[in-house]
Scaffold this motif. Structure first.
Motif, PDB file in Angstrom:
ATOM      1  N   ALA A  66       0.824  -1.212   0.000  1.00 11.23           N
ATOM      2  CA  ALA A  66       0.000   0.000   0.000  1.00 11.23           C
ATOM      3  C   ALA A  66       0.858   1.261   0.000  1.00 11.23           C
ATOM      4  O   ALA A  66       1.961   1.271   0.548  1.00 11.23           O
ATOM      5  CB  ALA A  66      -0.935   0.010   1.202  1.00 11.23           C
ATOM      6  N   THR A  78      -9.654   4.873   5.028  1.00  8.51           N
ATOM      7  CA  THR A  78     -10.920   4.183   4.758  1.00  8.51           C
ATOM      8  C   THR A  78     -11.907   4.373   5.901  1.00  8.51           C
ATOM      9  O   THR A  78     -12.987   4.938   5.732  1.00  8.51           O
ATOM     10  CB  THR A  78     -10.680   2.681   4.506  1.00  8.51           C
ATOM     11  N   SER A  95      -5.629   1.484   7.247  1.00 11.14           N
ATOM     12  CA  SER A  95      -5.105   2.692   6.596  1.00 11.14           C
ATOM     13  C   SER A  95      -4.753   3.762   7.625  1.00 11.14           C
ATOM     14  O   SER A  95      -3.695   4.416   7.527  1.00 11.14           O
ATOM     15  CB  SER A  95      -6.114   3.239   5.576  1.00 11.14           C
ATOM     16  N   ILE A 137     -11.444   2.545  -0.179  1.00 12.18           N
ATOM     17  CA  ILE A 137     -10.344   3.004  -1.029  1.00 12.18           C
ATOM     18  C   ILE A 137     -10.873   3.801  -2.216  1.00 12.18           C
ATOM     19  O   ILE A 137     -10.393   4.898  -2.509  1.00 12.18           O
ATOM     20  CB  ILE A 137      -9.500   1.804  -1.500  1.00 12.18           C
ATOM     21  N   ASN A 138     -11.856   3.274  -2.918  1.00 13.63           N
ATOM     22  CA  ASN A 138     -12.391   3.980  -4.092  1.00 13.63           C
ATOM     23  C   ASN A 138     -13.007   5.318  -3.708  1.00 13.63           C
ATOM     24  O   ASN A 138     -12.856   6.317  -4.429  1.00 13.63           O
ATOM     25  CB  ASN A 138     -13.425   3.108  -4.808  1.00 13.63           C
ATOM     26  N   LEU A 187     -10.296   7.828  -3.285  1.00 13.05           N
ATOM     27  CA  LEU A 187      -9.776   8.308  -4.571  1.00 13.05           C
ATOM     28  C   LEU A 187     -10.717   9.334  -5.200  1.00 13.05           C
ATOM     29  O   LEU A 187     -10.271  10.281  -5.860  1.00 13.05           O
ATOM     30  CB  LEU A 187      -9.568   7.127  -5.523  1.00 13.05           C
ATOM     31  N   LEU A 223      -3.882   3.789  -1.538  1.00  8.46           N
ATOM     32  CA  LEU A 223      -4.104   2.971  -2.727  1.00  8.46           C
ATOM     33  C   LEU A 223      -3.284   1.694  -2.558  1.00  8.46           C
ATOM     34  O   LEU A 223      -2.083   1.744  -2.297  1.00  8.46           O
ATOM     35  CB  LEU A 223      -3.659   3.725  -3.982  1.00  8.46           C
ATOM     36  N   LEU A 238      -4.368  -2.659  -7.428  1.00  8.61           N
ATOM     37  CA  LEU A 238      -4.930  -1.467  -8.047  1.00  8.61           C
ATOM     38  C   LEU A 238      -3.853  -0.411  -8.276  1.00  8.61           C
ATOM     39  O   LEU A 238      -3.853   0.277  -9.300  1.00  8.61           O
ATOM     40  CB  LEU A 238      -6.048  -0.897  -7.169  1.00  8.61           C
ATOM     41  N   PHE A 239      -2.906  -0.296  -7.342  1.00 11.40           N
ATOM     42  CA  PHE A 239      -1.864   0.715  -7.496  1.00 11.40           C
ATOM     43  C   PHE A 239      -1.045   0.493  -8.770  1.00 11.40           C
ATOM     44  O   PHE A 239      -0.814   1.428  -9.545  1.00 11.40           O
ATOM     45  CB  PHE A 239      -0.933   0.728  -6.283  1.00 11.40           C
ATOM     46  N   GLU A 243      -3.036   1.470 -11.806  1.00 12.56           N
ATOM     47  CA  GLU A 243      -3.377   2.881 -11.944  1.00 12.56           C
ATOM     48  C   GLU A 243      -2.201   3.818 -11.657  1.00 12.56           C
ATOM     49  O   GLU A 243      -2.392   5.031 -11.544  1.00 12.56           O
ATOM     50  CB  GLU A 243      -4.514   3.223 -10.965  1.00 12.56           C
ATOM     51  N   TYR A 268      -1.459   8.593 -10.784  1.00 10.54           N
ATOM     52  CA  TYR A 268      -1.235   9.156  -9.452  1.00 10.54           C
ATOM     53  C   TYR A 268       0.256   9.368  -9.197  1.00 10.54           C
ATOM     54  O   TYR A 268       1.106   8.855  -9.926  1.00 10.54           O
ATOM     55  CB  TYR A 268      -1.799   8.204  -8.377  1.00 10.54           C
TER      56      TYR A 268
END
Length: 325
Positions: A111, A135, A141, A167-168, A171, A184, A188-189, A192, A196
């Protein structure tokens, strides 16, 4: 000591009775199929390691994080699974006879906290005076961000934490300018990353962290010791396979992570393998000690020490993985 831990305000957790082995048992794993924690279980299933060990496990099921993950395990027919240490301590304080039997993830490498590509934030120190999306309160987090800030010498009260809900959602807040950074996680990191800018690489500020662990109830473990040992051994074998050949492991793990393209999965697994992200089952003093700081920062404990021997039972680990705590 555990008797100094503050109980969390949560729903009462159900204690699962010890049940005999039966066909069709499953193992609940936090964020299985999305997060990286459960990948060794996916590989163990694919290679038939559970069956070879005499276990009748027909699937791994995804479980939400936090207290829900613990409740799902305790209510399951086979009350073994993985979750973070924080909700397990909460369950212990609520009167549940939970016991940790193996380490699972001993790293925070999966993360990061990110900003938008044009963010002026160049270091963790520059989060002072800014807003950061987590979160949920007392989530992993918040836990890891506060640890990273503390280790970097950044006053935590100078950073405004915003509970986004997920998380979403975090963002979304980042994209609309409501926060300056958001968490993130992988994979997913990696998918994407171009969208970022990394502002906090957690692994750089938290070298080791017992992030998730395997647990059950003491009553179940005592009556089914061979079964718990077999699960731990099968998982260990899968971790060794990942480290020996990450690319081959990715191909077998892929069906359980169907939403992640194979090339991306290979990339993520190779990066995590290089950092020894997954524990073979053994605990490290450094990983456990990091938890003490985090638990204090999110006000789950007040003491500077935790009696890990009251919460962890290493008797289910093979002799070569047992460590002084």
């Amino acid at each position: 000591m555990l008797n100094r831990l503050k109980p969390l305000a949560a729903a009462a957790l159900l204690c699962a009775a010890a049940l005999p082995a039966r066909a069709g048992e499953s193992i609940p794993i936090t964020h299985y199929g999305a997060g990286l924690y459960g990948m060794p279980f996916a590989l163990a299933m694919a290679k038939g390691y559970f069956k070879a060990a005499g276990l009748d496990i027909d699937g791994i099921i995804s479980s939400p994080g936090g207290g829900t993950a613990v409740r799902n395990v305790l209510a399951n027919a086979f009350p073994y699974g993985e979750a973070g240490i924080l909700p397990i301590i909460a369950a212990k304080n609520a009167g549940n006879d939970v016991v940790i039997v193996n380490a699972s993830v001993d790293s925070a490498a999966d993360a990061v906290f990110v900003g938008l590509p044009d963010s002026k934030i160049a270091s963790i120190q520059e989060l002072a005076g800014r807003k950061v999306a987590i979160t949920q309160p007392k989530s992993g987090s918040e836990f890891m961000l506060k640890m990273a800030l503390s280790n970097a010498g950044v006053p935590i009260d100078k950073v405004t934490l915003v509970a986004a809900g997920g998380i979403n959602e975090g963002l979304v807040l980042l994209k609309n300018g409501s926060v300056d950074a958001a968490i993130l996680g992988e994979p997913l990191f990696s998918r994407e990353a171009k969208n970022y800018k990394v502002v906090v690489d957690l692994a750089k500020h938290i070298p080791q962290l017992a992030q998730t662990v395997g647990f059950t109830t003491r009553a179940y473990a005592e009556k089914n010791a061979d079964k718990i040992r077999a699960v731990i051994a099968a998982r260990r074998k899968a971790v060794d396979d990942i480290y020996a050949d990450p690319k081959a492991a990715a191909a077998l793990i892929a069906p359980a992570y169907a939403r992640v393209p194979l090339p991306l999965l290979e990339q993520v697994i190779a990066r995590m393998a290089a950092q020894k992200y997954w524990s073979r089952g053994d605990f490290t003093k450094e990983g456990l000690a990091a938890n003490i700081l985090g638990l204090k920062l999110v006000r789950v404990i007040e003491a500077d020490t935790v009696d890990w021997n009251a919460l962890i039972d290493q008797s289910y680990l093979p002799a070569d993985l047992k460590r002084p705590l």
